[in-house]
Write a protein that holds these residues in place. Structure first.
Motif, PDB file in Angstrom:
ATOM      1  N   ASN A  31      -5.139   8.607   1.871  1.00 58.96           N
ATOM      2  CA  ASN A  31      -5.634   9.982   1.775  1.00 58.96           C
ATOM      3  C   ASN A  31      -5.579  10.511   0.346  1.00 58.96           C
ATOM      4  O   ASN A  31      -6.349  11.388  -0.038  1.00 58.96           O
ATOM      5  CB  ASN A  31      -4.813  10.898   2.675  1.00 58.96           C
ATOM      6  CG  ASN A  31      -5.053  10.618   4.146  1.00 58.96           C
ATOM      7  OD1 ASN A  31      -5.942   9.844   4.499  1.00 58.96           O
ATOM      8  ND2 ASN A  31      -4.279  11.233   5.001  1.00 58.96           N
ATOM      9  N   ILE A  83       2.814  10.318  -1.502  1.00 51.96           N
ATOM     10  CA  ILE A  83       3.212  10.861  -0.209  1.00 51.96           C
ATOM     11  C   ILE A  83       4.724  10.702  -0.167  1.00 51.96           C
ATOM     12  O   ILE A  83       5.270   9.769  -0.775  1.00 51.96           O
ATOM     13  CB  ILE A  83       2.542  10.057   0.942  1.00 51.96           C
ATOM     14  CG1 ILE A  83       2.847  10.628   2.322  1.00 51.96           C
ATOM     15  CG2 ILE A  83       2.922   8.613   0.918  1.00 51.96           C
ATOM     16  CD1 ILE A  83       2.063   9.928   3.467  1.00 51.96           C
ATOM     17  N   ASN A 111     -11.922   5.565   2.000  1.00 57.72           N
ATOM     18  CA  ASN A 111     -10.747   5.411   2.869  1.00 57.72           C
ATOM     19  C   ASN A 111     -11.030   6.061   4.213  1.00 57.72           C
ATOM     20  O   ASN A 111     -11.480   7.211   4.272  1.00 57.72           O
ATOM     21  CB  ASN A 111      -9.517   6.088   2.257  1.00 57.72           C
ATOM     22  CG  ASN A 111      -8.292   5.950   3.149  1.00 57.72           C
ATOM     23  OD1 ASN A 111      -7.867   4.831   3.443  1.00 57.72           O
ATOM     24  ND2 ASN A 111      -7.739   7.067   3.604  1.00 57.72           N
ATOM     25  N   GLU A 112     -10.787   5.360   5.258  1.00 60.66           N
ATOM     26  CA  GLU A 112     -10.879   5.879   6.635  1.00 60.66           C
ATOM     27  C   GLU A 112     -12.110   6.769   6.841  1.00 60.66           C
ATOM     28  O   GLU A 112     -12.011   7.903   7.307  1.00 60.66           O
ATOM     29  CB  GLU A 112      -9.589   6.627   6.999  1.00 60.66           C
ATOM     30  CG  GLU A 112      -8.397   5.692   7.072  1.00 60.66           C
ATOM     31  CD  GLU A 112      -7.131   6.317   7.648  1.00 60.66           C
ATOM     32  OE1 GLU A 112      -7.011   7.547   7.639  1.00 60.66           O
ATOM     33  OE2 GLU A 112      -6.254   5.556   8.095  1.00 60.66           O
ATOM     34  N   MET A 121       0.863  -1.184   0.000  1.00 71.16           N
ATOM     35  CA  MET A 121       0.000   0.000   0.000  1.00 71.16           C
ATOM     36  C   MET A 121       0.896   1.229   0.000  1.00 71.16           C
ATOM     37  O   MET A 121       1.806   1.335   0.812  1.00 71.16           O
ATOM     38  CB  MET A 121      -0.895  -0.007   1.241  1.00 71.16           C
ATOM     39  CG  MET A 121      -1.184   1.346   1.865  1.00 71.16           C
ATOM     40  SD  MET A 121      -2.223   2.395   0.839  1.00 71.16           S
ATOM     41  CE  MET A 121      -2.115   3.938   1.700  1.00 71.16           C
ATOM     42  N   ALA A 164       2.166   0.297   5.531  1.00 67.75           N
ATOM     43  CA  ALA A 164       2.138   1.604   4.869  1.00 67.75           C
ATOM     44  C   ALA A 164       2.844   2.628   5.741  1.00 67.75           C
ATOM     45  O   ALA A 164       2.852   2.490   6.971  1.00 67.75           O
ATOM     46  CB  ALA A 164       0.691   2.043   4.619  1.00 67.75           C
ATOM     47  N   PRO A 165       3.371   3.720   5.164  1.00 62.90           N
ATOM     48  CA  PRO A 165       3.649   3.837   3.729  1.00 62.90           C
ATOM     49  C   PRO A 165       4.951   3.119   3.367  1.00 62.90           C
ATOM     50  O   PRO A 165       5.804   2.877   4.200  1.00 62.90           O
ATOM     51  CB  PRO A 165       3.812   5.335   3.507  1.00 62.90           C
ATOM     52  CG  PRO A 165       3.365   6.019   4.757  1.00 62.90           C
ATOM     53  CD  PRO A 165       3.568   5.005   5.851  1.00 62.90           C
TER      54      PRO A 165
HETATM   55  O1  AHR Z   1      -0.309   5.993   5.083  1.00 60.23           O
HETATM   56  C1  AHR Z   1      -0.443   7.334   5.408  1.00 60.23           C
HETATM   57  C2  AHR Z   1      -1.882   7.747   5.677  1.00 60.23           C
HETATM   58  O2  AHR Z   1      -2.344   7.170   6.849  1.00 60.23           O
HETATM   59  C3  AHR Z   1      -2.889   7.306   4.647  1.00 60.23           C
HETATM   60  O3  AHR Z   1      -2.951   8.177   3.592  1.00 60.23           O
HETATM   61  C4  AHR Z   1      -4.174   7.321   5.404  1.00 60.23           C
HETATM   62  O4  AHR Z   1      -5.101   6.398   4.897  1.00 60.23           O
HETATM   63  C5  AHR Z   1      -3.751   7.037   6.814  1.00 60.23           C
HETATM   64  O5  AHR Z   1      -4.317   7.917   7.705  1.00 60.23           O
END
Ligand code: AHR
Length: 652
Positions: free
Chosen positions: A268, A68, A387-388, A64, A501-502
């Motif tokens: 995000n 970013i 997402n979230e 994932m 992630a990330p």
């Molecule tokens: O992985 C970084 C961020 O963390 C992602 O964009 C979001 O889904 C989570 O809050």
């Protein structure tokens, strides 16, 4: 004496000193275990190989990431020119572009807000050359993403859009120039500029040069006049030589993780800060000149060069399934679309997107994909809706999820639909749980899923990481991660997928928006954090079945999981010792008539939690492979302090 060699992972050279040190540590730990001073209580593991508990989910583990930390632009996406369509401009000038002149030549530049080669790319850089001649040229230069990596005997493929007031301006000279010497590593010229926008291609081929990222791209003319440029692009050789493709080193590092899926496009990044900053997939496909670019919520412009089709091809190149996340009508700053008619166009967009991904060329969007050079549909099993969405305080997700669910299931009943937070009006197939934690929190919660109801939706741990260390994680984080992974493997009947992630961070100053990432890089090189290697070990030695097992004794920072591959007669024992003391383990494998007398041991060991890898010391902590002598149905083993280990045995 143990035989040691390092695991072969792309981009990392052999490290005999490290190998010797780890071997010494392991032997020292065994010695310490023998005299029994300062040691955690022995852990007794009983493994019933003839009693399978459940299968390991075939979609363990995945990837994932998103735009970013300069993950794509300035990262995976191999484009070398930064701010290629000049979106980044303002009071401080045109980002990453400067005037270049030799001798007495005179030039100026300004963003032209009124002219560009297409409706999507509708601004350009106007360069006015007041004075220049062939020996005193003038123009502009681009500094790249913290430089441009230039290597010997390499061909760089470039293109740009250009037009001029008068063809008298002559050829546009193109050069890759070393920042420190001012010497060109490669030069060429683009000829035939006209008064109409046109796309030009060029190549730059280096001879023998000192490999370095201290380089920039120069575009100059040797005659006074005015010209406009746009979409200036330069690519090194890419993974599998894909046009508009990815950096080979980063692709190889991901391949070494044995990933089963890619969750795309984020995070995000899917949502955007505002609704009109969402990942609007239709604006990310087709020729670059049709992609308007958009602002990522991580505060920089995304070129969208890595668009939806490139995401899918990335999955294809690494033989991963796609887990497609569709925009579900909520953006990060709080705006949402009301369920009902207002949401209908967004639902249609998601249906179109699924058709673009999976439809055959007889469908509208399948035909678009085929027209872009990929007639074969991609197969997907999972679609994530948003997402979230727990952050949407309006409570609209219940209604939004239901509307997406109904429409997608009606057309694609075979798809498993993922909710980003628990919902109650509709039963999702899967719920996505996210965990960003310190190592101790993972240690304390390793049994999190052991008692979760098996009759509810399945679980996707779609984002998780131990956040310790910056820009990339340290050994303490790798231990937290590995402990958590033992819990996920034990519960892989419930947890269908998991993705850390990330993934990426450009380690240059200003490159990072999110601390504690898995893989770090600059323009020239890349390295894996200890967490990366823990992931790679768990991914490689995965197995297909979880046998029944139990533990008694052991220190409170010892964790294990056991899996096997009955078809191959292999058993994989993962042992995590996050303590500063060695951990003695007594292993009792029952239900196998024949256990191999030697095994393979893969060991990732640090001296303490804070030890880590960096861009300048990339291989301080790497897995070391050795032969484990004297294995049997019952055997003892000592796990050194601060270690993640995999023992592979044959057992029939
Ligand atoms: O992985 C970084 C961020 O963390 C992602 O964009 C979001 O889904 C989570 O809050």
């Amino acid at each position: 004496m143990m035989m040691t060699s390092r695991i072969s992972n792309a981009g990392i050279s052999n490290v005999p000193v490290k190998v010797a040190r780890i071997a010494q540590m392991a032997l020292a730990a065994s010695a310490i275990a023998g005299v029994c001073t300062g040691q955690a209580p022995t852990a007794n593991l009983t493994i019933q190989l003839d009693k399978p508990a459940h299968a390991v989910s075939p979609t363990f583990y995945g990837l994932m990431t998103e735009e970013i930390n300069y993950s794509y632009d300035g990262g995976l996406y191999a484009e070398m020119v930064r701010n290629r369509t000049f979106q980044d401009h303002g009071w401080a000038g045109v980002g990453r572009w400067n005037i270049e002149h030799t001798g007495d030549s005179v030039a100026s530049m300004a963003v032209d807000q009124t002219d560009g080669p297409s409706a999507a790319v509708d601004i350009s850089l106007a360069i006015t050359v007041k004075q220049a001649d062939p020996l005193n040229s003038a123009g502009v230069r681009n500094e790249g993403y913290w430089g441009m990596a230039v290597r010997s005997n390499t061909t760089y493929t470039g293109s740009l859009y250009a037009k001029t007031e008068s063809a008298d301006i002559g050829p546009l000279n193109v050069a890759l120039v070393n920042d420190n010497t001012g010497l060109p590593a490669a030069t060429t010229a683009v000829r035939g500029l006209s008064t109409e926008w046109k796309r030009y291609e060029f190549t730059l081929t280096t001879g023998k040069v000192e490999p370095s990222s201290d380089n920039h791209l120069v575009l100059t003319v040797g005659h006074a006049g005015k010209l406009w440029i746009d979409l200036v692009s330069l690519f090194p050789p890419t993974y599998k030589n894909r046009e508009n493709g990815n950096r080979p080193d980063l692709m190889e590092m991901m391949a070494a993780m044995h990933p089963k899926f890619l969750r795309l496009p984020g995070g995000n990044y899917l949502e955007g800060d505002q609704i009109d900053e969402r990942f609007d997939w239709k604006n990310t496909i087709g020729p670059m000149v049709n992609r308007p670019t958009h602002r990522s919520p991580w505060n920089y412009q995304s070129s969208d060069g890595l668009g939806l089709l490139e995401f899918l091809e990335w999955s294809e190149d690494l033989r991963m399934q796609t887990v497609l996340a569709v925009y579900a009508g909520y953006s990060l700053k709080g705006d949402h679309i009301h369920p009902g008619p207002e949401l209908t166009p967004f639902v249609q967009d998601a249906l179109d997107e699924i058709e673009f991904v999976t439809g055959d060329p007889s469908t509208k969007w399948g035909a678009v994909r085929a027209g872009l050079g990929h007639p074969a549909p991609f197969s997907i099993s999972y679609v994530e809706i948003g997402n979230e969405d727990q952050f949407d305080r309006s409570g609209s997700y219940e209604g939004r999820f239901a509307q997406f669910y109904k429409a997608i299931k009606a057309k694609y009943p075979q798809l498993q639909l993922i909710a980003t937070t628990p919902v109650h009006r509709t039963r999702p197939d899967v719920v996505d749980d996210h965990y960003y934690r310190r190592a101790d929190e993972f240690f304390d919660d390793v049994k999190h899923y052991d008692t979760v109801d098996r009759n509810g939706p399945k679980i996707f741990v779609g984002e998780w990481a131990t956040r310790e260390g910056s820009p990339t994680t340290n050994m303490g984080a790798a231990l937290g991660d590995a402990a958590w992974m033992t819990g996920m493997e034990r519960n892989s009947d419930l947890i269908v997928m998991a993705s850390y992630a990330p993934l990426f961070v450009n380690v240059n100053p200003g490159g990072m928006q999110w601390e504690s990432d898995l893989i770090g890089y600059d323009a020239m090189s890349s390295y894996g954090s200890p967490s990366y290697y823990a992931q790679a070990m768990f991914g490689e030695y995965l197995g297909t079945e979880v046998p029944t097992s139990s533990q008694t004794g052991g220190g409170n920072r010892f964790f294990y999981s056991v899996t096997r591959d009955p078809a191959k007669g292999e058993v994989f024992l993962k042992l995590v010792n996050a303590s500063s003391l060695p951990q003695q383990v007594a292993i009792d494998m029952q239900g196998a008539s024949n256990v191999s007398t030697t095994g393979t041991l893969v060991s990732l060991t640090g001296t303490n939690d804070a030890e880590t890898n960096t861009i300048s010391t990339p291989t301080r902590i790497v897995p070391v492979k050795s032969t484990l002598p004297s294995t049997a149905a019952k055997f003892a083993h000592t796990v050194p302090p601060y270690s993640v280990q995999v023992i592979q045995l044959e057992a029939k």
